[in-house]
Scaffold this motif. Sequence first.
Motif, PDB file in Angstrom:
ATOM      1  N   LEU A   1       8.103   6.145  -4.885  1.00  0.00           N
ATOM      2  CA  LEU A   1       6.730   6.475  -4.957  1.00  0.00           C
ATOM      3  C   LEU A   1       6.115   6.796  -6.134  1.00  0.00           C
ATOM      4  O   LEU A   1       6.094   7.390  -6.650  1.00  0.00           O
ATOM      5  CB  LEU A   1       6.577   7.224  -3.571  1.00  0.00           C
ATOM      6  CG  LEU A   1       4.854   7.589  -3.610  1.00  0.00           C
ATOM      7  CD1 LEU A   1       4.018   6.389  -2.502  1.00  0.00           C
ATOM      8  CD2 LEU A   1       4.988   8.785  -2.432  1.00  0.00           C
TER       9      LEU A   1
ATOM     10  N   PRO B   1       1.344  -1.569   0.060  1.00  0.00           N
ATOM     11  CA  PRO B   1      -0.042  -0.017   0.181  1.00  0.00           C
ATOM     12  C   PRO B   1       1.212   1.001  -0.117  1.00  0.00           C
ATOM     13  O   PRO B   1       2.131   0.834   0.608  1.00  0.00           O
ATOM     14  CB  PRO B   1      -0.584   0.144   1.433  1.00  0.00           C
ATOM     15  CG  PRO B   1       0.184  -1.003   2.207  1.00  0.00           C
ATOM     16  CD  PRO B   1       0.645  -1.413   1.439  1.00  0.00           C
ATOM     17  N   GLN B   2       0.399   2.494  -0.857  1.00  0.00           N
ATOM     18  CA  GLN B   2       1.057   3.865  -0.400  1.00  0.00           C
ATOM     19  C   GLN B   2       1.178   4.431   0.548  1.00  0.00           C
ATOM     20  O   GLN B   2       0.382   4.639   1.523  1.00  0.00           O
ATOM     21  CB  GLN B   2       0.780   4.580  -1.335  1.00  0.00           C
ATOM     22  CG  GLN B   2       0.392   3.791  -2.886  1.00  0.00           C
ATOM     23  CD  GLN B   2       1.801   3.769  -3.398  1.00  0.00           C
ATOM     24  OE1 GLN B   2       2.760   4.906  -3.164  1.00  0.00           O
ATOM     25  NE2 GLN B   2       2.084   3.349  -4.281  1.00  0.00           N
ATOM     26  N   PRO B   3       2.561   4.363   1.901  1.00  0.00           N
ATOM     27  CA  PRO B   3       2.506   4.415   2.674  1.00  0.00           C
ATOM     28  C   PRO B   3       1.666   6.092   2.907  1.00  0.00           C
ATOM     29  O   PRO B   3       2.056   7.625   2.269  1.00  0.00           O
ATOM     30  CB  PRO B   3       3.252   5.113   3.075  1.00  0.00           C
ATOM     31  CG  PRO B   3       4.336   5.052   2.225  1.00  0.00           C
ATOM     32  CD  PRO B   3       3.573   4.410   0.831  1.00  0.00           C
ATOM     33  N   THR B   4       0.811   6.514   4.198  1.00  0.00           N
ATOM     34  CA  THR B   4       0.187   7.681   4.129  1.00  0.00           C
ATOM     35  C   THR B   4       1.192   8.514   4.955  1.00  0.00           C
ATOM     36  O   THR B   4       1.072   9.177   5.230  1.00  0.00           O
ATOM     37  CB  THR B   4      -1.188   7.577   4.835  1.00  0.00           C
ATOM     38  OG1 THR B   4      -1.367   6.255   6.177  1.00  0.00           O
ATOM     39  CG2 THR B   4      -1.460   7.001   3.676  1.00  0.00           C
ATOM     40  N   ASP B   5       1.553   7.468   6.005  1.00  0.00           N
ATOM     41  CA  ASP B   5       2.919   7.731   6.819  1.00  0.00           C
ATOM     42  C   ASP B   5       4.322   6.756   7.005  1.00  0.00           C
ATOM     43  O   ASP B   5       3.629   5.297   6.393  1.00  0.00           O
ATOM     44  CB  ASP B   5       2.292   8.282   8.533  1.00  0.00           C
ATOM     45  CG  ASP B   5       2.398   6.791   9.799  1.00  0.00           C
ATOM     46  OD1 ASP B   5       3.206   6.014   9.310  1.00  0.00           O
ATOM     47  OD2 ASP B   5       0.924   7.053   9.657  1.00  0.00           O
TER      48      ASP B   5
ATOM     49  N   ASN C   1      10.136   8.692  -1.072  1.00  0.00           N
ATOM     50  CA  ASN C   1       8.955   9.962  -1.889  1.00  0.00           C
ATOM     51  C   ASN C   1       9.507  10.859  -3.478  1.00  0.00           C
ATOM     52  O   ASN C   1       8.436  10.142  -3.973  1.00  0.00           O
ATOM     53  CB  ASN C   1       8.816  11.091  -1.460  1.00  0.00           C
ATOM     54  CG  ASN C   1       8.146  10.714   0.206  1.00  0.00           C
ATOM     55  OD1 ASN C   1       7.556   9.721   0.163  1.00  0.00           O
ATOM     56  ND2 ASN C   1       8.016  11.352   1.261  1.00  0.00           N
TER      57      ASN C   1
END
Length: 196
Positions: free
Chosen positions: A117, A89-93, A113
């Motif tokens: 990403l 999953p794309q990290p939110t943090d 990032n």
Amino acid sequence: MTIDPITLQSLNGQLGEHRAMRSCAPIDFYMLLAAAGYLDKTIQPSQFCLDLDGRLLKTQGQDWKRPLLSKVLRHKYHAPIVSWQINGPQPTDFSKMKAAGYIETTEEVDFYNKNVLGKSVEQIVRQGFPVIVTMKPGFGSPENKNIHAIIIAEWEDEKVTVIDPDARNPKSVFKPDYVNSFISPEGAGSIIPPKV
């Protein structure tokens, strides 16, 4: 960056065939760490593998735990290592990625990032970053019955250049579709960012 290839089979005498043939991820890291200038030239590939704690191996499948391997090598050789789940999953943090060991420093998060990403392995390699990638069984050789780690060194429109530490794979150049079909969706990618 010039990467000097090393084969798993060349380690049989020092590691034994079983351990040597399961050391693809460590040897890929050895090759990239050496090419990037993070390894003392006196460290031999076999000693590099022997220095790793055997607890880094999973009990099922005998596959290296990429986040833990990344963390150990990051600290042992004072090298930045950016690892991630290919289809994670794309990290939110970044707390979970940091806790697991995929990344650690602010610089690694910034590199992730900027360069990883939302990008495919192809896009990352085309930016000039060799990537250690988990491949499904059978890549390059039907004799390879296990998941496997290789370095994707270059990606062009009609060809992908890889460094496969398994000498049973005689090729280093493949069609992009073939490579994409073998990238493990459950696997990981790793980059050693260049020195600044």
